[in-house]
Design a protein around this motif. Structure first.
Motif, PDB file in Angstrom:
ATOM      1  N   LEU A 149       0.808  -1.216   0.000  1.00  0.00           N
ATOM      2  CA  LEU A 149       0.000   0.000   0.000  1.00  0.00           C
ATOM      3  C   LEU A 149       0.843   1.268   0.000  1.00  0.00           C
ATOM      4  N   THR A 150       1.985   1.262   0.704  1.00  0.00           N
ATOM      5  CA  THR A 150       2.805   2.465   0.786  1.00  0.00           C
ATOM      6  C   THR A 150       3.787   2.587  -0.363  1.00  0.00           C
ATOM      7  N   GLU A 151       4.517   1.533  -0.646  1.00  0.00           N
ATOM      8  CA  GLU A 151       5.606   1.617  -1.617  1.00  0.00           C
ATOM      9  C   GLU A 151       5.175   1.316  -3.050  1.00  0.00           C
ATOM     10  N   GLU A 152       4.361   0.303  -3.250  1.00  0.00           N
ATOM     11  CA  GLU A 152       3.988  -0.077  -4.606  1.00  0.00           C
ATOM     12  C   GLU A 152       2.814   0.729  -5.144  1.00  0.00           C
ATOM     13  N   LEU A 153       1.755   0.876  -4.340  1.00  0.00           N
ATOM     14  CA  LEU A 153       0.560   1.574  -4.811  1.00  0.00           C
ATOM     15  C   LEU A 153       0.551   3.053  -4.449  1.00  0.00           C
ATOM     16  N   GLY A 154       1.293   3.429  -3.413  1.00  0.00           N
ATOM     17  CA  GLY A 154       1.354   4.829  -3.015  1.00  0.00           C
ATOM     18  C   GLY A 154       0.046   5.385  -2.497  1.00  0.00           C
ATOM     19  N   VAL A 155      -0.717   4.567  -1.766  1.00  0.00           N
ATOM     20  CA  VAL A 155      -2.020   5.011  -1.277  1.00  0.00           C
ATOM     21  C   VAL A 155      -2.093   5.078   0.248  1.00  0.00           C
ATOM     22  N   GLY A 213      -0.915  13.579  -3.982  1.00  0.00           N
ATOM     23  CA  GLY A 213      -0.505  12.421  -4.772  1.00  0.00           C
ATOM     24  C   GLY A 213      -1.138  11.141  -4.269  1.00  0.00           C
ATOM     25  N   ILE A 214      -1.261  11.027  -2.956  1.00  0.00           N
ATOM     26  CA  ILE A 214      -1.904   9.841  -2.379  1.00  0.00           C
ATOM     27  C   ILE A 214      -3.372   9.808  -2.775  1.00  0.00           C
ATOM     28  N   ARG A 215      -4.033  10.938  -2.695  1.00  0.00           N
ATOM     29  CA  ARG A 215      -5.457  10.986  -3.071  1.00  0.00           C
ATOM     30  C   ARG A 215      -5.661  10.612  -4.530  1.00  0.00           C
ATOM     31  N   GLU A 216      -4.789  11.113  -5.383  1.00  0.00           N
ATOM     32  CA  GLU A 216      -4.882  10.781  -6.809  1.00  0.00           C
ATOM     33  C   GLU A 216      -4.646   9.288  -7.032  1.00  0.00           C
ATOM     34  N   SER A 217      -3.698   8.716  -6.307  1.00  0.00           N
ATOM     35  CA  SER A 217      -3.429   7.279  -6.432  1.00  0.00           C
ATOM     36  C   SER A 217      -4.616   6.454  -5.970  1.00  0.00           C
ATOM     37  N   LYS A 243      -7.768   7.407  -6.063  1.00  0.00           N
ATOM     38  CA  LYS A 243      -8.812   7.532  -7.092  1.00  0.00           C
ATOM     39  C   LYS A 243      -8.537   6.594  -8.261  1.00  0.00           C
ATOM     40  N   LYS A 244      -7.276   6.531  -8.690  1.00  0.00           N
ATOM     41  CA  LYS A 244      -6.913   5.635  -9.788  1.00  0.00           C
ATOM     42  C   LYS A 244      -7.140   4.180  -9.402  1.00  0.00           C
ATOM     43  N   LEU A 245      -6.759   3.821  -8.177  1.00  0.00           N
ATOM     44  CA  LEU A 245      -6.949   2.453  -7.694  1.00  0.00           C
ATOM     45  C   LEU A 245      -8.429   2.103  -7.630  1.00  0.00           C
ATOM     46  N   LYS A 246      -9.253   3.053  -7.181  1.00  0.00           N
ATOM     47  CA  LYS A 246     -10.701   2.830  -7.109  1.00  0.00           C
ATOM     48  C   LYS A 246     -11.276   2.576  -8.496  1.00  0.00           C
ATOM     49  N   LEU A 247     -10.891   3.399  -9.465  1.00  0.00           N
ATOM     50  CA  LEU A 247     -11.388   3.214 -10.828  1.00  0.00           C
ATOM     51  C   LEU A 247     -10.936   1.884 -11.413  1.00  0.00           C
ATOM     52  N   SER A 248      -9.704   1.525 -11.154  1.00  0.00           N
ATOM     53  CA  SER A 248      -9.182   0.250 -11.639  1.00  0.00           C
ATOM     54  C   SER A 248      -9.963  -0.920 -11.040  1.00  0.00           C
ATOM     55  N   ALA A 249     -10.230  -0.850  -9.736  1.00  0.00           N
ATOM     56  CA  ALA A 249     -10.996  -1.908  -9.079  1.00  0.00           C
ATOM     57  C   ALA A 249     -12.414  -1.989  -9.637  1.00  0.00           C
TER      58      ALA A 249
END
Length: 81
Positions: free
Chosen positions: A6-12, A45-49, A51-57
């Motif tokens: 969550l911290t290093e790979e996804l940045g969320v 940047g975390i918030r944007e990541s 949002k991207k993760l949510k859309l991907s899911a």
């Protein structure tokens, strides 16, 4: 493993200064981490990541998405077995 992903790979996410496996994370530190995530502009940047993760899911779980299709195939194989 989850915190690393969550911290290093996804940045969320962010990590506490003290690892929870080594010492109790105090409420003041948790409060500060939440404050950082909610208010500081650098954490945009975390918030944007997220949002991207949510859309991907949403995409992979929706009809026609890869996870949806895989689960349908799994159920189909169970029914025919």
């Amino acid at each position: 493993m989850n915190s690393t992903m969550l911290t290093e790979e996804l940045g969320v996410a962010i990590r506490p200064m003290v690892l929870p496996t080594k010492k109790l994370v105090k409420r003041e530190e948790i409060q500060e981490m939440v404050r950082i995530l909610m208010h500081i502009k650098e954490e945009k940047g975390i918030r944007e990541s997220v949002k991207k993760l949510k859309l991907s899911a949403e995409n992979v779980l929706s009809e026609g998405g890869s996870s949806y299709n895989t689960m349908c195939e799994f159920v189909k194989n169970i029914r025919t077995s």
